[in-house]
Design a protein around this motif. Structure first.
Motif, PDB file in Angstrom:
ATOM      1  N   ALA A  57       0.817  -1.090  -0.149  1.00  0.00           N
ATOM      2  CA  ALA A  57      -0.072   0.121  -0.040  1.00  0.00           C
ATOM      3  C   ALA A  57       0.965   1.194   0.067  1.00  0.00           C
ATOM      4  CB  ALA A  57      -1.019   0.060   1.391  1.00  0.00           C
ATOM      5  N   TYR A  71      -5.855   2.927  -4.850  1.00  0.00           N
ATOM      6  CA  TYR A  71      -6.365   1.533  -4.924  1.00  0.00           C
ATOM      7  C   TYR A  71      -5.439   0.709  -5.977  1.00  0.00           C
ATOM      8  CZ  TYR A  71      -9.605  -2.335  -5.648  1.00  0.00           C
ATOM      9  OH  TYR A  71     -10.201  -3.555  -5.645  1.00  0.00           O
ATOM     10  N   ASN A 134       6.110  -6.968   3.103  1.00  0.00           N
ATOM     11  CA  ASN A 134       5.129  -7.890   2.997  1.00  0.00           C
ATOM     12  C   ASN A 134       5.142  -9.360   2.350  1.00  0.00           C
ATOM     13  OD1 ASN A 134       3.104  -5.855   3.720  1.00  0.00           O
ATOM     14  ND2 ASN A 134       3.121  -4.989   1.637  1.00  0.00           N
TER      15      ASN A 134
ATOM     16  N   PHE B 105       0.163 -12.674   0.983  1.00  0.00           N
ATOM     17  CA  PHE B 105      -0.149 -11.575   0.335  1.00  0.00           C
ATOM     18  C   PHE B 105      -0.789 -11.550  -1.005  1.00  0.00           C
ATOM     19  CE2 PHE B 105       0.537  -7.040  -1.077  1.00  0.00           C
ATOM     20  CZ  PHE B 105       0.179  -6.225  -0.117  1.00  0.00           C
ATOM     21  N   ARG B 109      -4.373 -10.546  -1.826  1.00  0.00           N
ATOM     22  CA  ARG B 109      -4.756  -9.467  -2.753  1.00  0.00           C
ATOM     23  C   ARG B 109      -5.601  -9.957  -4.192  1.00  0.00           C
ATOM     24  NH1 ARG B 109      -0.491  -6.761  -6.709  1.00  0.00           N
ATOM     25  NH2 ARG B 109      -1.618  -4.718  -7.285  1.00  0.00           N
ATOM     26  N   GLY B 201       1.836  -5.484   6.148  1.00  0.00           N
ATOM     27  CA  GLY B 201       0.539  -4.947   5.670  1.00  0.00           C
ATOM     28  C   GLY B 201       0.756  -3.285   5.681  1.00  0.00           C
ATOM     29  N   PRO B 202      -0.220  -2.739   5.301  1.00  0.00           N
ATOM     30  CA  PRO B 202      -1.670  -3.102   5.274  1.00  0.00           C
ATOM     31  C   PRO B 202      -1.859  -3.787   3.616  1.00  0.00           C
ATOM     32  CG  PRO B 202      -1.808  -0.950   4.919  1.00  0.00           C
ATOM     33  CD  PRO B 202      -0.393  -1.365   5.556  1.00  0.00           C
ATOM     34  N   LEU B 203      -3.056  -4.363   3.410  1.00  0.00           N
ATOM     35  CA  LEU B 203      -3.157  -5.020   1.981  1.00  0.00           C
ATOM     36  C   LEU B 203      -3.301  -3.713   0.994  1.00  0.00           C
ATOM     37  CD1 LEU B 203      -3.763  -7.662   0.407  1.00  0.00           C
ATOM     38  CD2 LEU B 203      -6.133  -7.135   0.558  1.00  0.00           C
ATOM     39  N   ASN B 204      -2.686  -3.457  -0.335  1.00  0.00           N
ATOM     40  CA  ASN B 204      -3.017  -2.350  -1.050  1.00  0.00           C
ATOM     41  C   ASN B 204      -4.256  -2.686  -1.861  1.00  0.00           C
ATOM     42  OD1 ASN B 204      -2.185  -4.561  -2.316  1.00  0.00           O
ATOM     43  ND2 ASN B 204      -0.388  -3.855  -3.591  1.00  0.00           N
ATOM     44  N   SER B 205      -5.353  -3.149  -1.160  1.00  0.00           N
ATOM     45  CA  SER B 205      -6.540  -3.372  -1.998  1.00  0.00           C
ATOM     46  C   SER B 205      -7.606  -3.380  -0.905  1.00  0.00           C
ATOM     47  CB  SER B 205      -6.330  -4.741  -2.805  1.00  0.00           C
ATOM     48  OG  SER B 205      -7.678  -4.870  -3.685  1.00  0.00           O
ATOM     49  N   PRO B 206      -8.699  -2.611  -1.097  1.00  0.00           N
ATOM     50  CA  PRO B 206      -9.624  -2.417  -0.005  1.00  0.00           C
ATOM     51  C   PRO B 206     -10.519  -3.592   0.352  1.00  0.00           C
ATOM     52  CG  PRO B 206      -9.783  -0.605  -1.690  1.00  0.00           C
ATOM     53  CD  PRO B 206      -8.928  -1.810  -2.251  1.00  0.00           C
TER      54      PRO B 206
END
Lengths: 443, 350
Positions: A57, A71, A134, B105, B109, B201-206
């Motif tokens: 992110a 996004y 990550n 991950f 994702r 993290g966080p994930l790069n996708s909501p």
């Protein structure tokens, strides 16, 4: 003939595009948004639509970068989702050789090439340290090591795609022979970094290999790209820089025994199109005003790894603090001196922000003008050897993409610079790239 | 008297699940590699109101099958599921993907993307098997000690779940006036450092619309049942007899309940027999507690799926065992499952 790709990036390449009144930022979560963009580009006869990749992110100062559209959909999921609802346009995606195994990469891109009838392309990227956190790999490999690993990956995926002969899938119902075992072989690849037995359990892709894209502009990157890539993404600010880069890449390709025409150089291109030049300038100014001070402050804070919102806008630039934090930023490399050179002695934070607003395009071609001017500009680059085409970075999607397709593409076509229709059905057809024959067995 | 609602999935592949299916007169090469076949079968299943379509089931290794077997060709299940999103509207799309040689991950994702693009119709069929034939193809397996696989898989799932939770559902605010696209206080690092994985993290996708994609598992060993009870939404079993199924299902469900969870169990159903008999058998199994529904394995495509949709489904509907239409908009809603709330949102509410 120009080649055009559409670089999909959330609501558009302008950093504040999501604040534009005609933007619908919530739509970036929906496939309809990507389908519409791909179909507009297909109506404009673009060679391909391209999705980039990120492995972490985007953050600034220890938390997520909240002011911009960050996004980042899995790009392979995105292009796979477009395979059955587009007809001709190429489907390109970045995917990392650092964090995906070669067998997985070969299977996924082969699948998308089959599902799309030969329209897949892979932008092969080696990943910088931002993603390492990550993937728990401990010490992140340095750049020469990453490229050496990537060399192995290219050799492995090619061997895997070649593990089935083009006619191995015989489907002989009478004889009960699904495939001809004499035409499928293991690869038994053993390199310094990886070993893969094979064979792939997916037949050879319709294009032989999906189209290879690469974007390295470092010395290592250029050599690596020239050894196998067919499309080169790059950032070129001037025609002269483009000419020099393209000439160098073509020479390097020849050095690897390749035809220089088997390599297409496609710099990024950020167009601001108006019906007249005056209108284009007004649009440019309108976009500029969308850059809310918080966005600019966020970009600067990200760049200097220091939360600048804690300092007054009309105060002096906090050089001491900035220097201290720049030291912490491991991956800043050559960018550091450029950032520092941008700061003038009398700068306040506010004045620096104002001046830097025009420079948020990461060094890509930027052009504001009427359709004729933009078509001429693109034509000049093509004619004078600055590029083989462009990867388009519309400021706003779908709005500005639509305007480009409706207003600039017809001018390009009328000038004989761009195709009026697709002549073939695979992405290799669009690029005029030969379908690679099956390579010899590795043993 | 109310009858149990029966849950239905169908496993899509090329020619069908019978080993000889590809040699049937109507079989074609295009079934193996063409998207049109999968599109048509997914739409057919949607017409029959199947809850979800399974891609890449049963999960298998990377060894090349013999020349007479259609199993020699496989496509990436995730890409197939993604390709089916825009050509279907309501059916769930569940793809098998490994929890061994992939990274948590990447899994988190990819399935976040699948769930977002499908507006909440995605599921992950967790393939946690360690197969000797895969070792030479996936270097990552060299790091895995098969004796530790159970612990590793559990941690893999924990990391994936934490990554899906790293974005709260209302993190995206799109506040134009204040130039706030994301509320950064609602996106959290996970800072996971366990025995097998280290992921910040966080994930790069909501956050996925379902909170978490549907988690499907297929391992019915003792360890597998324990893992399913603790982490899965759906367990697919391959019983030899109804008594077998009653025992497995009873044990798995009881264990889930003890953990405060709900587990739905589906039994593999090879298609054969007359519509009335099949419906009778299915109802019998569900009423006996052998399963909550079935995962259909049509012997050959399209015939056996067509026949099931046209003859068995109407019979099941007549008996009140399956609804006429999709009631919910997400896969979890259609299965009557609650949507997981992000652990961070729960914590914030105290």
């Amino acid at each position: 003939m120009l080649h055009l790709g559409l670089w999909m990036l959330t609501t558009g390449h302008h950093v504040a595009s999501w604040r534009h009144p005609s933007s619908n930022p919530a739509a970036i979560l929906n496939l309809d948004f990507y389908r519409e963009a791909a179909r507009i580009a297909e109506a404009g006869k673009f060679d391909m639509v391209f999705f980039e990749d990120t492995l972490a992110a985007r953050e600034r100062n220890g938390h997520i970068f909240g002011e911009v559209s960050i996004y980042s959909m899995d790009p392979l999921v995105s292009i796979a989702a477009l395979a059955l609802v587009t007809e001709k346009i190429g489907l390109a995606s970045s995917y990392s050789t650092t964090y995906h195994l070669p067998y997985v990469l070969a299977e996924k891109f082969a699948t998308i090439d089959h599902l799309s009838g030969g329209r897949a392309a892979w932008n092969l990227v080696t990943s910088g340290p931002a993603g390492a956190r990550n993937y728990g790999l401990g010490e992140h490999p340095d750049r020469p090591t990453r490229y050496a690993m990537a060399h192995d990956v290219v050799a492995i995926v090619k061997a895997l795609w070649d593990s089935w002969a083009d006619d191995a899938f015989v489907f002989d119902q009478a004889k009960g022979l699904y495939y001809d075992p004499a035409k499928v072989r293991g690869i038994d690849f053993k390199g310094q970094w990886d070993a893969v037995r094979g064979p792939l359990t997916t037949p050879r892709p319709p294009q032989g290999y999906p189209v290879f894209i690469q974007a390295g502009q470092s010395e290592w990157g250029m050599d690596f790209a020239a050894s196998f890539a067919e499309v080169i993404f790059c950032a070129m600010r001037t025609l002269e820089a483009g000419q020099a880069f393209r000439a160098q890449m073509r020479a390097k390709a020849e050095g690897f025994g390749r035809s220089p025409d088997s390599l297409k150089v496609m710099p990024g291109y950020f167009p601001v199109v108006g019906a007249t030049e005056k209108e284009a300038r007004e649009k440019e100014e309108y976009f500029r005003q969308l850059v809310h001070p918080n966005i600019q402050m966020g970009l600067l804070s990200e760049r200097f790894n220091l939360d600048l919102s804690a300092y007054p806008l009309d105060g002096p630039f906090p050089m001491d603090d900035i220097m201290a934090h720049l030291e912490d930023r491991a991956n800043i490399g050559g960018e550091r001196s450029r950032f520092l050179a941008d700061i003038l002695p009398d700068d306040t934070i506010g004045s620096y922000c104002q001046r830097m607003i025009a420079r948020t395009y990461a060094g890509h071609q930027y052009m504001a003008g009427d359709p004729e001017q933009i078509a001429d500009h693109m034509g000049q680059w093509l004619r004078e050897g600055g590029s083989d085409g462009f990867i388009l970075m519309p400021p706003l999607v779908p709005g500005e993409l639509k305007i480009f397709v409706e207003q600039v593409v017809p001018v390009l076509q009328a000038k004989g610079l761009f195709r009026k229709d697709y002549e073939g059905s695979t992405l290799r057809d669009h690029f005029g790239l030969a379908r690679p024959p099956r390579g010899p067995s590795g043993d | 008297m109310s009858v149990p609602q029966l849950i239905l999935s169908v496993s899509l592949n090329g020619a069908g699940h019978h080993p000889g299916a590809w040699r049937m007169p109507h079989a074609s090469r295009a079934q193996a590699l063409g998207g049109a076949h999968y599109r048509d079968m997914a739409r057919l299943a949607e017409r029959g109101r199947f809850d979800f379509a399974l891609l890449g089931y049963p999960p298998r290794g990377s060894a090349l099958a013999p020349p007479g077997s259609a199993e020699a060709i496989r496509l990436d299940a995730l890409s197939l599921a993604a390709a089916l999103i825009p050509v279907t509207t309501s059916i769930g799309l569940v793809a098998a993907a490994p929890a061994t040689y992939w990274e948590p991950f990447n899994i988190a994702r990819a399935f976040s993307g699948l769930d977002n693009l499908s507006k909440g119709r995605a599921g992950w069929c967790v393939d946690a098997a360690w197969r000797p034939e895969d070792v030479g193809n996936f270097k990552r397996l060299d790091d895995i000690d098969p004796a530790m696989l159970r612990e590793r898989t559990r941690e893999f799932l924990d990391v994936a779940f934490a990554l899906w939770d790293s974005w709260e559902a209302d993190a995206l605010v799109f506040d134009v006036a204040n130039a706030q696209f994301t509320d950064h206080t609602k996106v959290h690092r996970i800072d996971h450092a366990g025995a097998f994985f280290k992921v910040e993290g966080p994930l790069n996708s909501p956050r996925p619309p379902q909170g978490r994609p549907l988690i499907v598992q297929t391992d019915t060993s003792r360890d597998g049942l324990e893992l399913a009870a603790a982490t899965a939404d759906v367990l697919i079993i391959r019983p030899l007899t109804m008594a077998d199924a009653v025992e497995t299902t009873g044990a798995a469900k009881a264990r889930a309940v003890a953990l405060g969870r709900t587990l739905t169990v589906l039994a593999d159903l090879p298609v054969m027999g007359l519509a009335g008999e099949l419906a009778e058998l299915m109802q019998g199994w569900v009423e006996a507690g052998a399963c909550d529904g079935f995962n259909l394995l049509p012997a050959s495509y399209p015939d056996d799926l067509e026949a099931f949709v046209d003859t068995v489904i109407p019979e099941l509907r007549r008996r009140g065992l399956t609804p006429d239409d999709y009631g919910g908009s997400t896969l979890r809603e259609n299965l009557g499952l609650a949507q997981p709330v992000s652990r961070h949102a729960v914590a914030a509410r105290g």
